[in-house]
Design an enzyme around this catalytic site. Structure first.
Site, PDB file in Angstrom:
ATOM      1  N   SER A  14       0.844  -1.201   0.000  1.00  0.00           N
ATOM      2  CA  SER A  14       0.000   0.000   0.000  1.00  0.00           C
ATOM      3  C   SER A  14       0.873   1.242   0.000  1.00  0.00           C
ATOM      4  O   SER A  14       1.664   1.467   0.922  1.00  0.00           O
ATOM      5  CB  SER A  14      -0.893   0.008   1.236  1.00  0.00           C
ATOM      6  OG  SER A  14      -1.407   1.311   1.417  1.00  0.00           O
ATOM      7  N   HIS A  39      -1.171  -1.167  -4.317  1.00  0.00           N
ATOM      8  CA  HIS A  39      -2.457  -0.787  -3.718  1.00  0.00           C
ATOM      9  C   HIS A  39      -2.442   0.727  -3.476  1.00  0.00           C
ATOM     10  O   HIS A  39      -1.550   1.255  -2.809  1.00  0.00           O
ATOM     11  CB  HIS A  39      -2.635  -1.550  -2.407  1.00  0.00           C
ATOM     12  CG  HIS A  39      -3.952  -1.332  -1.743  1.00  0.00           C
ATOM     13  ND1 HIS A  39      -5.100  -2.005  -2.103  1.00  0.00           N
ATOM     14  CD2 HIS A  39      -4.303  -0.520  -0.720  1.00  0.00           C
ATOM     15  CE1 HIS A  39      -6.099  -1.618  -1.325  1.00  0.00           C
ATOM     16  NE2 HIS A  39      -5.641  -0.715  -0.481  1.00  0.00           N
ATOM     17  N   ASP A  41      -4.525   3.887  -2.012  1.00  0.00           N
ATOM     18  CA  ASP A  41      -5.622   4.272  -1.122  1.00  0.00           C
ATOM     19  C   ASP A  41      -6.081   5.688  -1.431  1.00  0.00           C
ATOM     20  O   ASP A  41      -5.322   6.648  -1.259  1.00  0.00           O
ATOM     21  CB  ASP A  41      -5.152   4.171   0.333  1.00  0.00           C
ATOM     22  CG  ASP A  41      -5.001   2.730   0.766  1.00  0.00           C
ATOM     23  OD1 ASP A  41      -6.001   1.994   0.680  1.00  0.00           O
ATOM     24  OD2 ASP A  41      -3.892   2.333   1.166  1.00  0.00           O
ATOM     25  N   MET A  43      -8.648   8.544  -0.437  1.00  0.00           N
ATOM     26  CA  MET A  43      -9.499   8.948   0.696  1.00  0.00           C
ATOM     27  C   MET A  43     -10.019  10.362   0.478  1.00  0.00           C
ATOM     28  O   MET A  43      -9.254  11.233   0.037  1.00  0.00           O
ATOM     29  CB  MET A  43      -8.688   8.908   1.994  1.00  0.00           C
ATOM     30  CG  MET A  43      -8.053   7.556   2.265  1.00  0.00           C
ATOM     31  SD  MET A  43      -7.275   7.527   3.881  1.00  0.00           S
ATOM     32  CE  MET A  43      -6.478   5.918   3.833  1.00  0.00           C
ATOM     33  N   HIS A  72      -8.246   1.578  -4.199  1.00  0.00           N
ATOM     34  CA  HIS A  72      -9.226   1.374  -3.127  1.00  0.00           C
ATOM     35  C   HIS A  72      -9.855   2.728  -2.825  1.00  0.00           C
ATOM     36  O   HIS A  72      -9.205   3.592  -2.234  1.00  0.00           O
ATOM     37  CB  HIS A  72      -8.465   0.796  -1.913  1.00  0.00           C
ATOM     38  CG  HIS A  72      -9.272   0.650  -0.671  1.00  0.00           C
ATOM     39  ND1 HIS A  72      -8.678   0.432   0.567  1.00  0.00           N
ATOM     40  CD2 HIS A  72     -10.614   0.670  -0.445  1.00  0.00           C
ATOM     41  CE1 HIS A  72      -9.623   0.324   1.486  1.00  0.00           C
ATOM     42  NE2 HIS A  72     -10.787   0.480   0.904  1.00  0.00           N
ATOM     43  N   MET A  74     -11.961   5.028  -0.854  1.00  0.00           N
ATOM     44  CA  MET A  74     -12.649   5.296   0.417  1.00  0.00           C
ATOM     45  C   MET A  74     -13.301   6.665   0.251  1.00  0.00           C
ATOM     46  O   MET A  74     -12.852   7.681   0.792  1.00  0.00           O
ATOM     47  CB  MET A  74     -11.641   5.250   1.581  1.00  0.00           C
ATOM     48  CG  MET A  74     -11.246   3.824   1.929  1.00  0.00           C
ATOM     49  SD  MET A  74      -9.681   3.719   2.811  1.00  0.00           S
ATOM     50  CE  MET A  74      -8.553   3.760   1.430  1.00  0.00           C
ATOM     51  N   MET A 143     -11.878  -5.159   5.022  1.00  0.00           N
ATOM     52  CA  MET A 143     -11.077  -4.262   5.865  1.00  0.00           C
ATOM     53  C   MET A 143     -10.866  -4.937   7.217  1.00  0.00           C
ATOM     54  O   MET A 143     -11.832  -5.305   7.894  1.00  0.00           O
ATOM     55  CB  MET A 143     -11.796  -2.921   6.091  1.00  0.00           C
ATOM     56  CG  MET A 143     -11.770  -1.935   4.942  1.00  0.00           C
ATOM     57  SD  MET A 143     -10.137  -1.479   4.285  1.00  0.00           S
ATOM     58  CE  MET A 143      -9.217  -1.018   5.745  1.00  0.00           C
ATOM     59  N   ASP A 181      -7.086  -6.054   4.038  1.00  0.00           N
ATOM     60  CA  ASP A 181      -6.394  -4.761   4.063  1.00  0.00           C
ATOM     61  C   ASP A 181      -6.398  -4.222   5.494  1.00  0.00           C
ATOM     62  O   ASP A 181      -7.452  -3.883   6.032  1.00  0.00           O
ATOM     63  CB  ASP A 181      -7.129  -3.801   3.121  1.00  0.00           C
ATOM     64  CG  ASP A 181      -6.436  -2.466   2.967  1.00  0.00           C
ATOM     65  OD1 ASP A 181      -5.363  -2.266   3.562  1.00  0.00           O
ATOM     66  OD2 ASP A 181      -6.983  -1.615   2.248  1.00  0.00           O
TER      67      ASP A 181
HETATM   68  C1  DX5 Z   1      -6.309   1.925   5.437  1.00  0.00           C
HETATM   69  C2  DX5 Z   1      -5.861   1.528   4.059  1.00  0.00           C
HETATM   70  C3  DX5 Z   1      -4.795   0.508   4.023  1.00  0.00           C
HETATM   71  C4  DX5 Z   1      -3.529   0.877   4.766  1.00  0.00           C
HETATM   72  C5  DX5 Z   1      -2.944  -0.391   5.330  1.00  0.00           C
HETATM   73  O1  DX5 Z   1      -7.485   2.649   5.346  1.00  0.00           O
HETATM   74  O2  DX5 Z   1      -6.945   1.025   3.301  1.00  0.00           O
HETATM   75  O3  DX5 Z   1      -4.503   0.096   2.698  1.00  0.00           O
HETATM   76  O4  DX5 Z   1      -2.573   1.490   3.956  1.00  0.00           O
HETATM   77  O5  DX5 Z   1      -1.834  -0.059   6.087  1.00  0.00           O
HETATM   78  P1  DX5 Z   1      -1.142  -1.100   7.074  1.00  0.00           P
HETATM   79  O6  DX5 Z   1      -0.731  -2.286   6.222  1.00  0.00           O
HETATM   80  O7  DX5 Z   1      -0.001  -0.342   7.618  1.00  0.00           O
HETATM   81  O8  DX5 Z   1      -2.171  -1.491   8.107  1.00  0.00           O
HETATM   82 ZN    ZN Z   2      -6.510   0.128   1.268  1.00  0.00          ZN
END
Ligand code: DX5
Ligand code: ZN
Length: 224
Positions: A14, A39, A41, A43, A72, A74, A143, A181
């Protein structure tokens, strides 16, 4: 394990835990280190209490990175962004069941735009919330921490949902992939694999380590 795994282990570092000022180098580093996906993220500061990046950065990443981009979202009601992500070069795109009022329509649009659709669900959301959409998606993102931040602690009861999804796909002769994740480390990845996960997102466990290749190899070994 009573059932043989349906898919080989895939590791998706990620980028949330990467150095954002050196993204191309960070992507190349994990590609050399044996990662299977990147990956990303996304947000919106609304569905989750954090802001990250959008389609323009994904477009630059798609040009610079050799690995397929797994984005991903969010994001609350993400329909207005789907075309931008398709044009930017996202290959796999997940949206949250909690964020989409018309989830079926959103999933159909993702596929019509040429991307592989996935549905994501938060730790508190039950399996029943995603069951009706499973025939229409290519993967489920479970999640295993509350979304919004990297470096959080794995929530073990989320594996009960992984087992339910794994049972569903076996009963329906489905090739659906199961992604997990949040909080994946060498200490937690083995139990997730046992529960039926194929595809492991890891932020801090990869980018937080000096040697990313060794970190990815350690995760693969611990997955078993
Ligand atoms: C959190 C993200 C994850 C995050 C995971 O909302 O969706 O992808 O980066 O990070 P780690 O592996 O450090 O828990
Ligand atoms: Zn993620």
């Amino acid at each position: 394990m009573s059932n043989q795994p349906l898919h080989p282990v895939a590791i998706a570092p990620s980028l949330l835990a990467a150095d954002f000022a050196r993204l191309a180098d960070e992507c190349a580093d994990v590609a050399r280190g044996g990662a299977d996906f990147l990956h990303v993220d996304v947000m919106d500061g609304h569905f989750v209490p954090n802001l990250t990046l959008g389609a323009p950065i994904v477009a630059s990443l798609a040009k610079a990175a050799s690995l397929p981009l797994d984005c991903h979202l969010m994001v609350e009601e993400p329909d207005h962004l789907l075309e931008d992500f398709a044009k930017a070069g996202a290959k796999w795109l997940s949206v949250h069941v909690e964020a989409c009022r018309h989830l079926h329509r959103t999933i159909q649009r993702i596929r019509a735009l040429g991307m592989r659709p996935g549905v994501a669900l938060n730790p508190h959301t039950p399996f029943a919330a995603i069951e009706p959409i499973l025939p229409d998606v290519d993967f489920v993102l479970v999640m295993s921490v509350n979304p919004g931040f990297g470096g959080q602690t794995f929530i073990p009861h989320t594996l009960e949902k992984v087992r339910a999804i794994d049972a569903w796909r076996r009963n329906h002769a489905s090739a659906l992939a199961i992604q997990i994740d949040g909080g994946m480390t060498t200490a937690t990845i083995g139990q997730a694999r046992q529960a039926g996960v194929d595809w492991f997102v890891a932020g801090s466990a990869v980018f937080g380590q000096a040697d990313r290749g060794a970190a990815i190899a350690d995760l693969r070994r611990a997955a078993g």
